[in-house]
Write a protein that holds these residues in place. Structure first.
Motif, PDB file in Angstrom:
ATOM      1  N   ARG A 165      -7.965 -36.520  32.905  1.00 55.32           N
ATOM      2  CA  ARG A 165      -9.152 -36.844  33.711  1.00 55.32           C
ATOM      3  C   ARG A 165      -9.311 -38.358  33.922  1.00 55.32           C
ATOM      4  N   TYR A 198     -11.398 -35.905  42.216  1.00 51.43           N
ATOM      5  CA  TYR A 198     -11.890 -34.723  41.516  1.00 51.43           C
ATOM      6  C   TYR A 198     -13.011 -34.105  42.339  1.00 51.43           C
ATOM      7  N   GLY A 199     -13.384 -32.875  42.006  1.00 52.44           N
ATOM      8  CA  GLY A 199     -14.450 -32.181  42.722  1.00 52.44           C
ATOM      9  C   GLY A 199     -15.817 -32.752  42.381  1.00 52.44           C
ATOM     10  N   ARG A 209     -18.200 -31.530  40.652  1.00 54.89           N
ATOM     11  CA  ARG A 209     -18.581 -31.305  39.256  1.00 54.89           C
ATOM     12  C   ARG A 209     -17.482 -31.733  38.288  1.00 54.89           C
ATOM     13  N   GLU A 251     -14.194 -31.057  38.572  1.00 57.58           N
ATOM     14  CA  GLU A 251     -13.062 -30.132  38.467  1.00 57.58           C
ATOM     15  C   GLU A 251     -11.828 -30.725  39.140  1.00 57.58           C
ATOM     16  N   LYS A 252     -10.672 -30.308  38.660  1.00 61.31           N
ATOM     17  CA  LYS A 252      -9.396 -30.822  39.170  1.00 61.31           C
ATOM     18  C   LYS A 252      -9.153 -30.309  40.588  1.00 61.31           C
ATOM     19  N   HIS A 257      -3.868 -29.127  40.809  1.00 61.67           N
ATOM     20  CA  HIS A 257      -3.632 -28.224  39.681  1.00 61.67           C
ATOM     21  C   HIS A 257      -2.184 -28.247  39.212  1.00 61.67           C
TER      22      HIS A 257
END
Length: 132
Positions: free
Chosen positions: A21, A66-67, A69, A71-72, A75
């Motif tokens: 991250r 990243y999204g 929230r 999120e990746k 992937h």
């Protein structure tokens, strides 16, 4: 230390940074690596990239995306063609990762392009990587 596959090194650095991250990652600068970062940016997998001159080869600083929230978005990033086994594909044999939701990164005579751009221009080339 000598490096046999700088493309795989770049993909591994990006893959590890996404797993941790991190907001940005430094990769070695080359024309092919800049092309890969350009395709990832145009397809929306990374925010942007900068070329940093250091008096030698230089570095590419990739700003990851990243999204909303956290999120990746990236992937899976898989190296397809390797120095020991090159993989070439024509426009009809071009893979569609995730049935068209992912991309394939292809090295062509027009530069490094995504599979969508290759289908538009009706050209094939060396399949460098797939992104899911």
């Amino acid at each position: 230390m000598s490096m046999n596959d700088p493309i795989a090194d770049t993909l591994t650095r990006i893959r590890n940074a996404v797993r941790n991250r991190d907001k940005k990652v430094n990769c070695l600068n080359s024309k092919v690596n800049r092309g890969i970062c350009d395709v990832l940016q145009s397809e929306g997998y990374v925010d942007k990239y900068d070329v940093i001159e250091d008096g030698r080869q230089g570095l590419i600083r990739v700003h990851l995306k990243y999204g909303s929230r956290g999120e990746k978005i990236l992937h899976s990033l898989k190296r397809e063609s390797k120095p020991g086994r090159r993989v070439y594909c024509g426009v009809k044999d071009m893979p569609k990762p995730l049935d068209g939701l992912g991309i394939a990164i292809v090295s062509t005579s027009f530069g490094v392009l995504s599979d969508r751009q290759c289908r538009e221009k009706n050209i094939g080339g060396e399949l460098l990587a797939t992104v899911d």
